[in-house]
Design an enzyme around this catalytic site. Structure first.
Site, PDB file in Angstrom:
ATOM      1  N   GLU B  47       1.130  -1.175   0.217  1.00 12.79           N
ATOM      2  CA  GLU B  47      -0.251  -0.038   0.052  1.00 12.79           C
ATOM      3  C   GLU B  47       0.944   1.369  -0.185  1.00 12.79           C
ATOM      4  O   GLU B  47       0.773   2.256  -0.345  1.00 12.79           O
ATOM      5  CB  GLU B  47      -0.785  -0.381   1.490  1.00 12.79           C
ATOM      6  N   ASP B  51      -0.248   3.998  -2.731  1.00 16.36           N
ATOM      7  CA  ASP B  51      -0.393   4.819  -3.007  1.00 16.36           C
ATOM      8  C   ASP B  51      -0.001   6.003  -3.886  1.00 16.36           C
ATOM      9  O   ASP B  51      -0.168   6.618  -4.233  1.00 16.36           O
ATOM     10  CB  ASP B  51       0.079   5.449  -1.215  1.00 16.36           C
ATOM     11  N   ASP B 120      -7.197   0.217   0.566  1.00 16.89           N
ATOM     12  CA  ASP B 120      -6.206  -0.068   1.366  1.00 16.89           C
ATOM     13  C   ASP B 120      -5.160  -1.129   0.465  1.00 16.89           C
ATOM     14  O   ASP B 120      -4.567  -1.381  -0.645  1.00 16.89           O
ATOM     15  CB  ASP B 120      -5.735  -0.239   2.187  1.00 16.89           C
ATOM     16  N   GLU B 123      -5.069   0.237  -3.484  1.00 22.20           N
ATOM     17  CA  GLU B 123      -3.815   0.415  -3.705  1.00 22.20           C
ATOM     18  C   GLU B 123      -2.276  -0.587  -3.611  1.00 22.20           C
ATOM     19  O   GLU B 123      -1.726  -0.332  -4.311  1.00 22.20           O
ATOM     20  CB  GLU B 123      -3.601   1.856  -2.747  1.00 22.20           C
TER      21      GLU B 123
END
Lengths: 241, 241
Positions: B47, B51, B120, B123
């Protein structure tokens, strides 16, 4: 060519050498170095892209370098590496300031060494490289600039800053905690600098540092105190996990 | 193969179809879909990387789509596009929830439709694609998922959210401002949902929406009210700048 033009041309050549990247389109390079006070075609939109190139590239370096750290630890580490202080430091090493295009007001007030302007230009340069070449080339530039910094990170510190590490180090040694004190403020407005002292009490060790913010100066004194502490009061090696 | 295994296999196949990417290493895909409640080899480190892939990819799409917007306007737009609400919505469209690996507690409490878990995982999937292929392939996945959303942005809104646009639209029409009211709360703890009403006063228009947060539900009612207002009280076309 006027003397100033020659100087700026030389500064541009130097920036490219320091970045390790030669621009095909110098207009991208110019725009990355242009502050909004100089021209409407300034570097703020570039900065928006460059910021995310930097974030990804440093994230990936940390991900690869520290396979056992958690997301939270990696995030804290990255925050220390991509903040204004670190970026401005890198920009200073690359002498970006000499190549900046600033309006006359900013020029007079020393904008070419203001951390926020330097950090923004640094990010904009990463974007400019990605526009001139591609994302991967920009990532390679970031990796080169950050390689040494990341090699020197101690994963046990998990991205903690110098003040935190100093405090923890002193506690582990049952030594008194540091006192930070602003001893001077130089300059005014955006040019203001802080001189901070870090005092380790009965050990007798004191050190001073100057920074564009109180925080920056404190962190620098803490780093010096940390180095001193680790040299003079080494802890027995801790067991590896 | 057990019935549950077959179901999970089918869910994995579907996720890859929806992403438009077929994994060579399914262990990357699996880890991206693994919540920390299920295994120590979970998706949180992924993640961290995903991101930043998302942030860069959306930044670049906006940079290209809106050449006249400022850095601040682009940043606000991006914030709306990469927040938990939007990511969870995309994850729901892709039916990521069916493919999640959750611990039994999370499973019982409906973790497979919790926005934070879905966002989450979304990502983490971008990171998994970048590990399995490369950065550019992951960027292409993000671009495909966001293309429609970005096409529908009105640049004059400059990334303002629905509540802000509704308020400004009503003011421009000299109409009364909206009132938002929580009319119900369903479920408990992390599963809680809010039913919010948006009331346009003397115009007589009312609408309700349900969301995992008060904010989410309010934004949804505002969007519905906005659509209604623009349909029934169109403004004369404004001059182009």
């Amino acid at each position: 060519m006027k003397k100033n033009d020659v100087r700026h041309e030389n500064a541009l050549i130097n920036v490219q050498k320091m970045l390790g990247y030669h621009f095909k389109r110098t207009d991208f390079l110019q725009q990355a170095l242009t502050h909004r006070s100089y021209s409407a075609l300034h570097n703020e939109r570039f900065e928006f892209i460059g910021d995310s190139i930097l974030n990804y590239s440093v994230a990936k370096m940390l991900f690869q370098a520290f396979p056992r750290l958690t997301e939270g630890e990696l995030s804290r580490m990255r925050a220390n590496l991509v903040n204004q202080d670190t970026l401005a430091q890198i920009a200073a090493e690359l002498r970006i300031g000499d190549a900046l295009l600033l309006g006359s007001g900013e020029l007079k007030s020393g904008g070419f060494r203001r951390p926020s302007i330097l950090a923004d230009a640094m990010e904009a340069l990463f974007a400019a490289v990605s526009f001139d070449a591609d994302f991967n080339t920009a990532e390679a530039v970031v990796r080169r600039l950050y390689a040494e910094r990341i090699r020197h990170i101690n994963p046990q510190d998990s991205g903690k800053d110098a003040k935190t590490r100093l405090q923890e180090g002193l506690q582990a040694r049952h030594m008194p905690l540091p006192k930070y004190r602003i001893v001077d403020q130089i300059g005014e407005g955006q040019d203001q600098q802080f001189v901070v002292q870090c005092d380790l009490g009965e050990t007798g060790f004191q050190t001073e540092a100057t920074g564009h913010s109180r925080r920056e100066a404190e962190q620098q004194t803490a780093q010096t105190a940390l180095d001193w502490m680790e040299k003079h009061f080494p802890l027995a090696k801790t067991r590896k996990k």
